[in-house]
Design an enzyme around this catalytic site. Structure first.
Site, PDB file in Angstrom:
ATOM      1  N   LYS A 100       0.816  -1.216   0.000  1.00 39.29           N
ATOM      2  CA  LYS A 100       0.000   0.000   0.000  1.00 39.29           C
ATOM      3  C   LYS A 100       0.851   1.268   0.000  1.00 39.29           C
ATOM      4  O   LYS A 100       2.048   1.250   0.283  1.00 39.29           O
ATOM      5  CB  LYS A 100      -0.961  -0.010   1.191  1.00 39.29           C
ATOM      6  CG  LYS A 100      -2.121  -0.982   1.002  1.00 39.29           C
ATOM      7  CD  LYS A 100      -3.169  -0.846   2.094  1.00 39.29           C
ATOM      8  CE  LYS A 100      -4.392  -1.709   1.776  1.00 39.29           C
ATOM      9  NZ  LYS A 100      -5.434  -1.626   2.830  1.00 39.29           N
ATOM     10  N   ARG A 159      -3.709 -10.138   5.105  1.00 43.63           N
ATOM     11  CA  ARG A 159      -4.270 -10.125   3.737  1.00 43.63           C
ATOM     12  C   ARG A 159      -3.180  -9.613   2.800  1.00 43.63           C
ATOM     13  O   ARG A 159      -2.752  -8.469   2.918  1.00 43.63           O
ATOM     14  CB  ARG A 159      -5.510  -9.236   3.679  1.00 43.63           C
ATOM     15  CG  ARG A 159      -6.171  -9.174   2.301  1.00 43.63           C
ATOM     16  CD  ARG A 159      -7.381  -8.239   2.323  1.00 43.63           C
ATOM     17  NE  ARG A 159      -8.023  -8.165   1.014  1.00 43.63           N
ATOM     18  CZ  ARG A 159      -7.670  -7.311   0.056  1.00 43.63           C
ATOM     19  NH1 ARG A 159      -6.678  -6.444   0.267  1.00 43.63           N
ATOM     20  NH2 ARG A 159      -8.302  -7.302  -1.108  1.00 43.63           N
TER      21      ARG A 159
END
Length: 276
Positions: free
Chosen positions: A221, A255
């Site tokens: 991210k 995740r």
């Protein structure tokens, strides 16, 4: 803490942290390497996740990144029905979550298309795709209560204090509907500045006060490459560092895009914690 979730009558032990591999059936996810468009690509990715040690597969059919193109409910449902059929055919024993904020789509995925878990990035309907108002006829909490399936509740709140207050209220709403298997996701990258993301990671262990398993989704991210430079393709090292830190702070599920690296991180951190 010791956690289990009931997946269609099968108890999944979260005392050993689990790795959830990402499978995006979309042309515009923020990390190009995760986009799978053909039947062969979807099948190969599902098998790869399991072969590399992932126990869960998270299937998403549209991107929630800033600037992503809106996808209609019909198109999202079409993509998910197709992809879930392939995943179930290839790895029938894997635990499969569906990444959607639409209650009606989630319901079809659980009832008809073989998904086990709802992974909701909207915090029960507060927001949908980034910067786009959400308009749904059904309420996600009501659908989860009806289905009695495990539910990942993700926060869009910017601070740990606000998150704890909202989670406490939302968990009670879910409990009132009979929901038993709730997983908390602090929502790294959703509604948070760079500084707030790292403040949240620093205090992640405080979510344990709610006595529920925590899922962490930081894989590749912008909180990584905005800090150290680069882009999603160069963010594996930073991802692994954050995964290790999250595990020491009690994360039960990671995740991830890079399954083998995450599985190795779980093993190394777990061995260290056992001997500490």
């Amino acid at each position: 803490m010791e956690y289990t979730i009931n997946v269609r009558g099968r108890l999944i032990d979260l005392c050993q942290p689990q790795v959830m591999g990402i499978l995006n059936v979309t042309p515009d996810s923020f990390y190009e390497g995760s986009r799978k468009q053909t039947e062969r690509e979807i099948a190969e990715r599902a098998v790869e996740i399991v072969e590399q040690g992932g126990s869960m597969i998270d299937v998403g059919a549209f991107s929630t990144r800033p600037g992503a193109q809106e996808v209609s409910a019909d198109e999202e449902a079409r993509r998910l029905q197709w992809a879930l059929g392939i995943v179930r055919r290839e790895v029938p024993d894997a635990v499969v979550s569906v990444d959607t904020y639409r209650p009606a789509v989630a319901r079809r995925c659980i009832e008809d298309w073989g998904a086990d878990i709802i992974n909701d990035v909207s915090e029960g309907g507060i927001t949908g795709i980034v910067n786009t108002p959400i308009h749904e006829e059904e309420r996600m909490f009501d659908v989860v209560g009806m289905l009695q399936c495990p539910y990942i509740l993700m926060s869009v709140k910017p601070t740990l204090k606000d998150m704890l207050l909202s989670f406490a209220d939302e968990v009670q709403q879910l409990r009132d509907r009979g929901c038993k298997d709730i997983i908390l996701d602090p929502g790294f990258g959703f509604g948070k500045t760079l500084e707030q993301n790292y403040q949240l990671m620093a205090g992640l262990e405080k979510l344990q006060v709610l006595e529920l398993p925590v899922l962490v989704g930081v894989s590749r991210k912008s909180m990584i490459y905005k800090l150290v430079g680069g882009d999603p393709t160069t963010s594996l090292a930073g991802t692994t560092a954050l995964h290790a830190l999250a595990l020491t702070k009690g994360a039960s599920i990671l995740r991830v895009h890079d399954v083998k690296e995450a599985v190795d991180t779980v093993a190394v951190v777990g061995k260290t914690l056992v001997n500490s």
